[in-house]
Design a protein around this motif. Structure first.
Motif, short mmCIF file in Angstrom:
data_model
loop_
_atom_site.label_atom_id
_atom_site.label_comp_id
_atom_site.label_asym_id
_atom_site.label_seq_id
_atom_site.Cartn_x
_atom_site.Cartn_y
_atom_site.Cartn_z
N UNK A 188 34.34 -1.25 63.02
CA UNK A 188 35.63 -1.44 62.35
C UNK A 188 36.20 -2.83 62.62
N UNK A 189 36.16 -3.25 63.87
CA UNK A 189 36.71 -4.57 64.21
C UNK A 189 35.92 -5.69 63.52
N UNK A 190 34.60 -5.52 63.43
CA UNK A 190 33.79 -6.53 62.75
C UNK A 190 34.17 -6.64 61.28
N UNK A 191 34.38 -5.50 60.62
CA UNK A 191 34.80 -5.51 59.22
C UNK A 191 36.21 -6.09 59.08
N UNK A 192 37.09 -5.70 59.98
CA UNK A 192 38.49 -6.13 59.90
C UNK A 192 38.63 -7.63 60.05
N UNK A 193 37.73 -8.25 60.80
CA UNK A 193 37.78 -9.70 61.00
C UNK A 193 37.09 -10.45 59.86
N UNK A 194 36.39 -9.73 59.01
CA UNK A 194 35.64 -10.38 57.93
C UNK A 194 36.52 -10.59 56.71
N UNK A 195 35.98 -11.29 55.74
CA UNK A 195 36.68 -11.51 54.47
C UNK A 195 36.24 -10.52 53.40
N UNK A 196 35.47 -9.53 53.79
CA UNK A 196 34.96 -8.55 52.83
C UNK A 196 36.06 -7.59 52.36
N UNK A 197 35.83 -6.97 51.24
CA UNK A 197 36.70 -5.91 50.72
C UNK A 197 36.11 -4.58 51.22
N UNK A 198 36.62 -4.11 52.35
CA UNK A 198 36.02 -2.97 53.03
C UNK A 198 36.94 -1.77 53.04
N UNK A 242 41.41 -0.49 49.89
CA UNK A 242 40.97 -1.84 50.25
C UNK A 242 41.47 -2.20 51.65
N UNK A 243 40.56 -2.72 52.47
CA UNK A 243 40.92 -3.20 53.82
C UNK A 243 41.67 -2.13 54.61
N UNK A 244 41.12 -0.93 54.66
CA UNK A 244 41.82 0.15 55.34
C UNK A 244 40.85 1.23 55.80
N UNK A 245 41.31 2.02 56.77
CA UNK A 245 40.63 3.25 57.16
C UNK A 245 41.31 4.41 56.45
N UNK A 246 40.54 5.42 56.09
CA UNK A 246 41.10 6.58 55.37
C UNK A 246 40.68 7.85 56.09
N UNK A 247 41.67 8.56 56.66
CA UNK A 247 41.38 9.83 57.32
C UNK A 247 41.18 10.94 56.31
N UNK A 248 40.15 11.77 56.53
CA UNK A 248 39.81 12.84 55.58
C UNK A 248 39.78 14.19 56.28
#
Length: 206
Positions: free
Chosen positions: A138-148, A198-204
């Motif tokens: 998660x931290x790696x994605x959050x620091x990136x410029x990707x649309x995650x 976009x740029x978020x975690x989603x609890x399911x």
């Protein structure tokens, strides 16, 4: 659309892969055992290799439009090692969108501000290794410029769709106890198609 898939033979990954193929998407999947993959999935292009191998990661991602990852920890550091390689390769090939499956442990604690659920009394798990691996990803994605986006199901039993899925950004829906593998995969498929988050975690959960 052509999708690069990691973790395609896992419980969620295999369902997402099959659902995507049924929807008419093209799929390239990185797998360790092609014979096993072919017995579970029909119609995908398989790349044989490890998600921790940059060359195999690049062979999988090259030419695709979107990345989906259902890699799990498997009691190793595969997840935290692979995610930076995936990010690096996506940036190299100008692919911006990635959807991954995480764990409810990396959602925010609802009752202990500043903590993840796995760090709080909301978690009943004694071992935090898997959650720590997912946090690194998660931290790696959050620091990136990707649309995650990271989809974070709670307790994940096998089973068919039960419908009425609840979701909440960055938190687990209140009193959420479980969600089946099938409904998690169906939610992921809809996110692949609709790009709602976009740029978020989603609890399911249900």
């Amino acid at each position: 659309m052509k999708i690069a898939i990691f973790g395609a033979t896992g419980r969620v990954g295999s369902r997402v892969t099959n659902f995507a193929l049924q929807e008419g998407f093209e799929v390239k999947a990185l797998v360790r055992d092609i014979e096993k993959a072919e017995s579970m999935i029909s119609g995908a292009q398989f790349i044989n290799g490890e998600a921790t191998d940059l060359i195999a990661v690049e062979q999988t991602i090259e030419g695709c439009d979107l990345v989906f990852s259902a890699l799990n920890t498997d009691k190793t550091d595969t997840l935290s090692t692979a995610k930076p390689l995936i990010i690096q390769t996506m940036l190299k090939h100008d692919i911006s969108r990635i959807i991954t499956i995480g764990t409810a442990g990396i959602l925010n604690s609802r009752f202990e501000k500043g903590k993840y659920r796995y760090q709080s009394n909301e978690s009943k798990r004694r071992s935090t290794f898997a959650a720590e691996e997912h946090e690194k990803a998660y931290q790696a994605l959050n620091k990136s410029t990707l649309d995650w986006v990271i989809l974070c199901p709670t307790y994940l039993p096998d089973g068919d769709s039960e419908g009425k899925v609840r979701y909440e950004e960055n938190y687990l829906p209140e009193d959420g106890k479980k969600i089946t593998v099938t409904d998690t995969a169906l939610f992921a498929l809809e996110e692949i198609k609709k790009e709602e988050f976009h740029h978020t975690r989603v609890g399911l959960s249900y």
